[in-house]
Design an enzyme around this catalytic site. Structure first.
Site, PDB file in Angstrom:
ATOM      1  N   LYS A  93       0.547  -1.241  -0.241  1.00  0.00           N
ATOM      2  CA  LYS A  93      -0.069   0.091  -0.231  1.00  0.00           C
ATOM      3  C   LYS A  93       0.619   0.781  -0.232  1.00  0.00           C
ATOM      4  O   LYS A  93       0.603   1.786  -0.796  1.00  0.00           O
ATOM      5  CB  LYS A  93      -1.008   0.061   1.138  1.00  0.00           C
ATOM      6  CG  LYS A  93      -1.377   1.595   1.269  1.00  0.00           C
ATOM      7  CD  LYS A  93      -2.032   1.031   2.703  1.00  0.00           C
ATOM      8  CE  LYS A  93      -2.161   1.635   3.594  1.00  0.00           C
ATOM      9  NZ  LYS A  93      -1.655   3.080   4.294  1.00  0.00           N
ATOM     10  N   ASN A  94       1.970   1.163   0.765  1.00  0.00           N
ATOM     11  CA  ASN A  94       3.152   2.169   1.238  1.00  0.00           C
ATOM     12  C   ASN A  94       3.632   2.478  -0.026  1.00  0.00           C
ATOM     13  O   ASN A  94       4.515   3.401   0.198  1.00  0.00           O
ATOM     14  CB  ASN A  94       3.497   2.414   2.684  1.00  0.00           C
ATOM     15  CG  ASN A  94       2.307   2.881   3.394  1.00  0.00           C
ATOM     16  OD1 ASN A  94       0.776   2.606   3.029  1.00  0.00           O
ATOM     17  ND2 ASN A  94       2.668   2.721   4.602  1.00  0.00           N
TER      18      ASN A  94
ATOM     19  N   ARG B 180      -5.652  10.853   4.413  1.00  0.00           N
ATOM     20  CA  ARG B 180      -4.388  12.146   4.595  1.00  0.00           C
ATOM     21  C   ARG B 180      -3.038  11.861   3.694  1.00  0.00           C
ATOM     22  O   ARG B 180      -2.045  12.788   3.841  1.00  0.00           O
ATOM     23  CB  ARG B 180      -3.834  11.783   6.066  1.00  0.00           C
ATOM     24  CG  ARG B 180      -4.826  11.681   7.239  1.00  0.00           C
ATOM     25  CD  ARG B 180      -6.045  12.769   7.222  1.00  0.00           C
ATOM     26  NE  ARG B 180      -6.685  12.295   8.467  1.00  0.00           N
ATOM     27  CZ  ARG B 180      -8.339  13.191   7.956  1.00  0.00           C
ATOM     28  NH1 ARG B 180      -7.834  13.647   8.097  1.00  0.00           N
ATOM     29  NH2 ARG B 180      -9.431  11.897   8.247  1.00  0.00           N
TER      30      ARG B 180
ATOM     31  N   CYS C  53      -5.511  12.693  12.548  1.00  0.00           N
ATOM     32  CA  CYS C  53      -6.148  11.398  11.558  1.00  0.00           C
ATOM     33  C   CYS C  53      -6.533  10.253  12.988  1.00  0.00           C
ATOM     34  O   CYS C  53      -5.518  10.805  14.412  1.00  0.00           O
ATOM     35  CB  CYS C  53      -5.592  10.224  10.110  1.00  0.00           C
ATOM     36  SG  CYS C  53      -3.688   9.766  11.283  1.00  0.00           S
TER      37      CYS C  53
ATOM     38  N   ARG D  87      -1.253  15.250  12.387  1.00  0.00           N
ATOM     39  CA  ARG D  87      -0.624  14.113  10.990  1.00  0.00           C
ATOM     40  C   ARG D  87       0.237  15.935  10.417  1.00  0.00           C
ATOM     41  O   ARG D  87      -0.620  16.790   9.704  1.00  0.00           O
ATOM     42  CB  ARG D  87      -1.469  13.918   9.710  1.00  0.00           C
ATOM     43  CG  ARG D  87      -1.804  12.476  10.630  1.00  0.00           C
ATOM     44  CD  ARG D  87      -1.007  11.168  11.038  1.00  0.00           C
ATOM     45  NE  ARG D  87       0.195  11.116   9.870  1.00  0.00           N
ATOM     46  CZ  ARG D  87      -0.555   9.512   9.191  1.00  0.00           C
ATOM     47  NH1 ARG D  87      -1.837   9.047   9.815  1.00  0.00           N
ATOM     48  NH2 ARG D  87      -0.258   8.619   8.500  1.00  0.00           N
ATOM     49  N   PRO D  88       1.346  16.605  11.019  1.00  0.00           N
ATOM     50  CA  PRO D  88       1.146  17.675  10.078  1.00  0.00           C
ATOM     51  C   PRO D  88       2.259  17.864   8.552  1.00  0.00           C
ATOM     52  O   PRO D  88       1.898  16.168   8.864  1.00  0.00           O
ATOM     53  CB  PRO D  88       2.573  18.210  11.466  1.00  0.00           C
ATOM     54  CG  PRO D  88       2.977  17.058  12.197  1.00  0.00           C
ATOM     55  CD  PRO D  88       1.361  16.142  11.692  1.00  0.00           C
TER      56      PRO D  88
ATOM     57  N   ASP E 105       4.231  19.904   7.336  1.00  0.00           N
ATOM     58  CA  ASP E 105       5.055  21.238   7.540  1.00  0.00           C
ATOM     59  C   ASP E 105       6.596  20.609   6.964  1.00  0.00           C
ATOM     60  O   ASP E 105       7.034  21.490   6.262  1.00  0.00           O
ATOM     61  CB  ASP E 105       6.077  21.793   9.334  1.00  0.00           C
ATOM     62  CG  ASP E 105       6.066  20.658  10.180  1.00  0.00           C
ATOM     63  OD1 ASP E 105       5.423  19.565  10.285  1.00  0.00           O
ATOM     64  OD2 ASP E 105       7.490  20.639  10.510  1.00  0.00           O
TER      65      ASP E 105
ATOM     66  N   ASP F 161       4.312   0.947  12.280  1.00  0.00           N
ATOM     67  CA  ASP F 161       3.225  -0.552  11.425  1.00  0.00           C
ATOM     68  C   ASP F 161       3.200  -1.257  12.246  1.00  0.00           C
ATOM     69  O   ASP F 161       2.065  -1.970  11.946  1.00  0.00           O
ATOM     70  CB  ASP F 161       3.312   0.012   9.756  1.00  0.00           C
ATOM     71  CG  ASP F 161       3.261   1.469   9.419  1.00  0.00           C
ATOM     72  OD1 ASP F 161       3.180   1.508   8.075  1.00  0.00           O
ATOM     73  OD2 ASP F 161       2.509   2.211  10.029  1.00  0.00           O
TER      74      ASP F 161
ATOM     75  N   ARG G 245      -8.311  -0.327   4.780  1.00  0.00           N
ATOM     76  CA  ARG G 245      -8.243   0.620   3.938  1.00  0.00           C
ATOM     77  C   ARG G 245      -6.385  -0.204   3.089  1.00  0.00           C
ATOM     78  O   ARG G 245      -6.011   0.459   2.230  1.00  0.00           O
ATOM     79  CB  ARG G 245      -7.285   1.808   5.050  1.00  0.00           C
ATOM     80  CG  ARG G 245      -8.859   2.745   4.591  1.00  0.00           C
ATOM     81  CD  ARG G 245      -7.706   3.640   5.972  1.00  0.00           C
ATOM     82  NE  ARG G 245      -7.206   4.497   5.284  1.00  0.00           N
ATOM     83  CZ  ARG G 245      -6.010   5.133   5.949  1.00  0.00           C
ATOM     84  NH1 ARG G 245      -6.371   4.738   7.446  1.00  0.00           N
ATOM     85  NH2 ARG G 245      -5.229   4.809   5.680  1.00  0.00           N
TER      86      ARG G 245
HETATM   87  C1  EPZ Z   1       3.441   6.812   6.314  1.00  0.00           C
HETATM   88  O1  EPZ Z   1       3.462   7.623   6.506  1.00  0.00           O
HETATM   89  C2  EPZ Z   1       3.187   5.711   6.320  1.00  0.00           C
HETATM   90  N1  EPZ Z   1       1.690   5.989   5.019  1.00  0.00           N
HETATM   91  C3  EPZ Z   1       2.548   5.309   7.683  1.00  0.00           C
HETATM   92  O2  EPZ Z   1       1.659   4.040   7.361  1.00  0.00           O
HETATM   93  C4  EPZ Z   1       3.831   5.421   8.543  1.00  0.00           C
HETATM   94  O3  EPZ Z   1       3.250   4.544   9.773  1.00  0.00           O
HETATM   95  C5  EPZ Z   1       5.239   6.232   8.720  1.00  0.00           C
HETATM   96  O4  EPZ Z   1       5.162   6.602   7.061  1.00  0.00           O
HETATM   97  C6  EPZ Z   1       5.864   5.995   8.979  1.00  0.00           C
HETATM   98  O5  EPZ Z   1       7.053   5.083   8.935  1.00  0.00           O
HETATM   99  C7  EPZ Z   1       1.655   5.615   4.178  1.00  0.00           C
HETATM  100  O6  EPZ Z   1       2.737   5.463   3.699  1.00  0.00           O
HETATM  101  C8  EPZ Z   1       0.916   6.060   3.295  1.00  0.00           C
HETATM  102  P1  EPZ Z   1       6.330  10.851   8.449  1.00  0.00           P
HETATM  103  P2  EPZ Z   1       4.232   9.222   7.106  1.00  0.00           P
HETATM  104  O7  EPZ Z   1       5.921  11.340   7.962  1.00  0.00           O
HETATM  105  O8  EPZ Z   1       4.556   9.670   5.263  1.00  0.00           O
HETATM  106  C9  EPZ Z   1       5.741  13.646  11.677  1.00  0.00           C
HETATM  107  C10 EPZ Z   1       0.315   2.690   7.538  1.00  0.00           C
HETATM  108  O9  EPZ Z   1      -0.332   1.832   8.809  1.00  0.00           O
HETATM  109  N2  EPZ Z   1       6.065  15.026  10.334  1.00  0.00           N
HETATM  110  O10 EPZ Z   1       7.379   9.281   8.255  1.00  0.00           O
HETATM  111  O11 EPZ Z   1       2.650  10.298   7.356  1.00  0.00           O
HETATM  112  C11 EPZ Z   1       4.595  12.878  12.140  1.00  0.00           C
HETATM  113  O12 EPZ Z   1       3.444  13.829  12.717  1.00  0.00           O
HETATM  114  C12 EPZ Z   1       0.404   4.040   7.456  1.00  0.00           C
HETATM  115  O13 EPZ Z   1       0.535   1.923   6.453  1.00  0.00           O
HETATM  116  C13 EPZ Z   1       5.977  15.818  10.967  1.00  0.00           C
HETATM  117  O14 EPZ Z   1       6.429  16.127  11.868  1.00  0.00           O
HETATM  118  O15 EPZ Z   1       4.802   9.927   8.224  1.00  0.00           O
HETATM  119  C14 EPZ Z   1       5.330  11.521  12.439  1.00  0.00           C
HETATM  120  O16 EPZ Z   1       5.429  11.370  13.928  1.00  0.00           O
HETATM  121  C15 EPZ Z   1       0.181   4.562   9.236  1.00  0.00           C
HETATM  122  N3  EPZ Z   1       6.457  16.628   9.829  1.00  0.00           N
HETATM  123  C16 EPZ Z   1       6.310  11.683  11.660  1.00  0.00           C
HETATM  124  O17 EPZ Z   1       7.055  12.907  11.732  1.00  0.00           O
HETATM  125  C17 EPZ Z   1       5.835  16.772   8.506  1.00  0.00           C
HETATM  126  O18 EPZ Z   1       5.625  16.915   7.647  1.00  0.00           O
HETATM  127  C18 EPZ Z   1       6.196  10.818  10.863  1.00  0.00           C
HETATM  128  O19 EPZ Z   1       5.733  11.242   9.759  1.00  0.00           O
HETATM  129  C19 EPZ Z   1       5.661  15.117   8.527  1.00  0.00           C
HETATM  130  C20 EPZ Z   1       5.288  13.720   9.193  1.00  0.00           C
END
Ligand code: EPZ
Length: 422
Positions: A22-23, A92, A116, A121-122, A124, A304, A396
């Site tokens: 999926k990811n 998201r 979510c 889910r920032p 920035d 995950d 999902r």
């Molecule tokens: C991806 O989410 C995956 N989703 C998530 O899988 C997975 O848990 C996550 O990566 C971590 O491995 C998809 O690929 C669709 P991140 P993503 O940006 O990209 C913070 C599942 O179960 N952050 O690596 O949203 C954020 O809040 C899903 O399949 C910021 O602060 O994850 C988090 O604490 C759930 N600012 C951390 O980084 C930003 O701009 C990691 O988030 C972006 C993220």
């Protein structure tokens, strides 16, 4: 409403082939919007998140088709540069369309994705990455209004965000010049995205390491790609065998993508042997608690997999400490596991799982995607009947969780019935 009925308490025995990731497929499908031609994507799982993504592509003017697990996208004639609110709210991760739309159309408009089930889910880091390539991004009334001609730039991520790395890659292939992404996420899904983009004529190097270099600005043509297997789905099925005892074969997945999880299951007493695209697991009737599990960016223990491994360790002899370092609210499955007899204490980011002799089947509700999968894992290891509701979360990310667990020998059926929650 659809629910899963699970008759647990017996060892599993079987073999299952793992679906496409999926990811990986979500950013790849977003990337098809950059191609001035037809993209053919194989091993594309049937997931609601994939359907939402295809709806966005159709809204943008793409011609989309599906034959079994092959999806074709023709983005030759785009007609829009926005993502509708209702689709943003459903998923998201649609924010990853920002880079491709901006790169292809020179403008983009989408609503702020917001939080979510896992907490805030920032985005920035997504926005700062695109601004480093010259994007003008204004936040107006909950919407992001973006414009500007992208040029290569130096992107440094303060943390290795998967989504921000993907957005930056997708924008950079359209940006004139060289872009370097430092402190990039290193997940296998990024390597898969790089391979896909290079099939379209892009020049992306370094994915899988912390520094990715993109030479962008050339128009991209169509191409064909096969998506990697879903390592988290593989972790789910390994955890199900660990929870129930018995033996299983998980095929189609690269064992190197989940070695931190197989190491934990081995420490818990399972026998795990890996070959190029198969992982074989044998599990004892009772597992052992393991040393603390801390979730971390790849190649650390994947957030995950936290819920499904926790479900497997609920009946272990001894305690296991989890530390969830990636998301603020990723223990929502704990209350539901407790309804099945689990003994888990949560203090902020830390959850302590005290092993109990047995779990009992119960009526439980999915709380989020991996939390729901964890309840199915607990169900196959519990005595009696478990009814799992709110399957929209599970759908999902799992094309057919019931069929896959049945292939491993579980007694599990999806059925329609009245469901008023637990
Ligand atoms: C991806 O989410 C995956 N989703 C998530 O899988 C997975 O848990 C996550 O990566 C971590 O491995 C998809 O690929 C669709 P991140 P993503 O940006 O990209 C913070 C599942 O179960 N952050 O690596 O949203 C954020 O809040 C899903 O399949 C910021 O602060 O994850 C988090 O604490 C759930 N600012 C951390 O980084 C930003 O701009 C990691 O988030 C972006 C993220």
């Amino acid at each position: 409403m659809s629910i899963l009925r699970i008759e647990g308490g017996r060892p599993l025995r079987g073999s299952v082939h793992v679906q496409g990731a999926k990811n990986s497929v979500l950013p790849i499908l977003a990337g098809t919007f950059l191609a001035r031609g037809v993209c053919v994507v194989h091993n594309c799982p049937r997931l609601t998140d994939v359907e939402y993504t295809l709806s966005i592509l159709k809204h943008l003017g793409c011609r989309v088709g599906r034959e079994e697990d092959t999806v074709t996208v023709d983005a030759s004639d785009p007609v829009a540069a926005d993502v509708p609110d209702n689709l943003m709210r459903q998923m998201r991760s649609s924010v990853v369309f920002l880079g491709p739309i901006l790169g292809r159309m020179g403008r983009a408009e989408l609503s702020y994705p917001g939080g979510c089930e896992l907490g805030p889910r920032p985005i920035d880091l997504h926005l700062s990455a695109l601004r480093a390539m010259g994007a003008d991004i204004r936040e107006e009334g909950g919407r992001l209004v973006c414009g500007g001609r992208l040029t290569g730039g130096d992107v440094t991520l303060s943390l290795p965000s998967v989504g921000a790395t993907e957005n930056a890659m997708l924008a950079a292939v359209a940006a004139e010049g060289i872009t370097t992404i430092t402190n990039a996420a290193r997940e296998p899904e990024l390597v898969d995205l790089q391979a896909f983009l290079n099939t379209l004529g892009a020049d992306v190097r370094g994915a899988g390491s912390s520094v990715i270099t993109i030479r962008g600005g050339r128009p991209l043509h169509g191409g064909e790609h096969t998506v990697i297997a879903d390592r988290i789905v593989a972790c789910t099925y390994l955890s199900a065998v660990a929870a129930a005892g018995g033996e299983g074969e998980i095929t189609g997945v690269d064992w190197r993508h989940l070695s931190t999880v197989t190491a934990v299951l081995a420490e818990a007493g399972c026998g795990v042997t890996s070959s190029p695209d198969t992982i074989a697991i044998t599990a004892p009737p009772v597992l052992k608690g393991v040393r603390p599990i801390r979730t971390a960016p790849y190649p650390g223990f994947p957030t995950d997999a936290q819920a499904v491994v926790m479900a497997a360790l609920c009946k272990a002899q001894g305690a296991t400490v989890f530390s969830e370092n990636m998301f603020d609210s990723r223990y929502r499955h704990v209350d539901e596991l407790s309804r099945m007899g689990a003994d888990i204490r949560v203090e902020g980011r830390v959850a302590v799982v005290y092993g109990v002799p047995r779990l009992s089947g119960a009526r439980v509700c999915s709380t989020d995607l991996r939390g729901g999968a964890a309840l199915a894992v607990a169900g196959v290891g519990a005595e009696g009947t478990t009814l799992l509701g709110e399957l929209q979360h599970v759908d999902r990310g799992y094309a057919d969780l019931a069929a896959d667990l049945r292939a491993l020998g579980a007694d599990i059926r999806r059925e329609e019935r009245e469901w008023s929650g637990t």
